[in-house]
Design a protein around this motif. Sequence first.
Motif, PDB file in Angstrom:
ATOM      1  N   GLY A 194      34.364  36.115  51.804  1.00 28.65           N
ATOM      2  CA  GLY A 194      35.213  36.727  50.795  1.00 28.65           C
ATOM      3  C   GLY A 194      34.663  36.656  49.387  1.00 28.65           C
ATOM      4  N   HIS A 195      34.387  37.834  48.800  1.00 32.23           N
ATOM      5  CA  HIS A 195      33.963  37.852  47.391  1.00 32.23           C
ATOM      6  C   HIS A 195      34.509  39.051  46.617  1.00 32.23           C
ATOM      7  N   GLU A 196      35.354  39.886  47.253  1.00 29.93           N
ATOM      8  CA  GLU A 196      36.053  40.947  46.536  1.00 29.93           C
ATOM      9  C   GLU A 196      37.456  40.422  46.243  1.00 29.93           C
ATOM     10  N   LEU A 197      37.652  39.889  45.049  1.00 28.87           N
ATOM     11  CA  LEU A 197      38.810  39.029  44.811  1.00 28.87           C
ATOM     12  C   LEU A 197      39.527  39.348  43.501  1.00 28.87           C
ATOM     13  N   ALA A 198      40.817  39.058  43.509  1.00 32.54           N
ATOM     14  CA  ALA A 198      41.625  39.093  42.297  1.00 32.54           C
ATOM     15  C   ALA A 198      42.655  37.982  42.401  1.00 32.54           C
ATOM     16  N   LEU A 222      41.646  45.360  40.831  1.00 31.31           N
ATOM     17  CA  LEU A 222      40.676  44.331  40.432  1.00 31.31           C
ATOM     18  C   LEU A 222      39.877  43.820  41.621  1.00 31.31           C
ATOM     19  N   ALA A 223      40.502  43.745  42.790  1.00 29.96           N
ATOM     20  CA  ALA A 223      39.777  43.276  43.976  1.00 29.96           C
ATOM     21  C   ALA A 223      38.698  44.268  44.395  1.00 29.96           C
ATOM     22  N   LEU A 224      38.811  45.517  43.929  1.00 24.03           N
ATOM     23  CA  LEU A 224      37.835  46.541  44.299  1.00 24.03           C
ATOM     24  C   LEU A 224      36.804  46.802  43.208  1.00 24.03           C
ATOM     25  N   VAL A 225      36.877  46.074  42.116  1.00 23.73           N
ATOM     26  CA  VAL A 225      35.874  46.250  41.051  1.00 23.73           C
ATOM     27  C   VAL A 225      34.486  45.874  41.567  1.00 23.73           C
TER      28      VAL A 225
END
Length: 337
Positions: free
Chosen positions: A58-62, A138-141
Amino acid sequence: MKTLVCTTPGQFEYQLGQMPALTPGNAIIKIKRIGICGTDLHAFEGTQPFFAYPRILGHELAGELVEFDNAPGFTVGETVTFIPYFNCGTCIACRSGKANCCTDIKVFGVHIDGGMAEYVSVPSYSLIHGEGLSEDELALVEPLAIGAHGVRRADVQPGEFVLVVGAGPIGLGIMEFARIAGANVIAMDINENRLDFCKNKLKVHHTINAAKEDVNEALKTITNGDYPTVVIDATGSLRAITNAFPYMAHGARYVLVGLQKGEIAFSHPEFHKREATLMSSRNATRADFEHVIASMKKGLVDPTNYITHRVDFGEVKDEFKGWLDPANGVIKAMVSL
């Protein structure tokens, strides 16, 4: 604190982890959203390079900023994301402004444990303000920044034909930012549903199904015989990468965003006569993250288009394997905590 650990390829296990403590130069984030990316899927399959098990993915995070040290301008309670590529700051790459390919880089969820957890500790220098965007956005930035970086590496110019090979989430981001740069985008894949998504959601005018069409003839028709001046691979498939070398125009640039484990072989005379340029594109920089956020705020990109599946954190273990099946039509799975 609940975590989800990929113990071996094909196996997840919920575990109780230790709550991170605040340490100098770091920040604590309460995770609210986790985007599932190709890296996570490949790690689960056992095909991801630079990888060891067990690992928290997991590294696409908000999330919500809970505590921090040395993060001027940030406030407790604000919604944030962060750059998940932690760099040394002193190597040749870092000194050259290329922290994204630091010689001792630690990618969150790849080289070190990542964000499939209720709380995480990250370096304060990696924090990114939420800028009023939603947790989903933000999780998709981060995945969009990967695409933006690939386009910047290619130095895409207005009016160029850009062939993007692979219409997964990273490829879609590449298409978006190539379009924003003014390019004529050509999407290529073997999944008709993905190509329909490109046409209907991203307004990509040119699509090619490599499994059903003569790619060379299609490219000649679309480009008036010139072929694309930029080719960008987002598949990580050795076959797709190799097959795309002949698709370049003379003088073209070929950028490899996708990553695979093997060696690449191609015809030197064919490559040489084109005076072609071959480059890799790794991760993204702060400038790419800022470009993505600015594009979202201007309405140039709608990241929520990509979210096709939603689950709660407690459902990930049971649902994850199904996201590997193309028949399920997953573009982006989003996890809520």
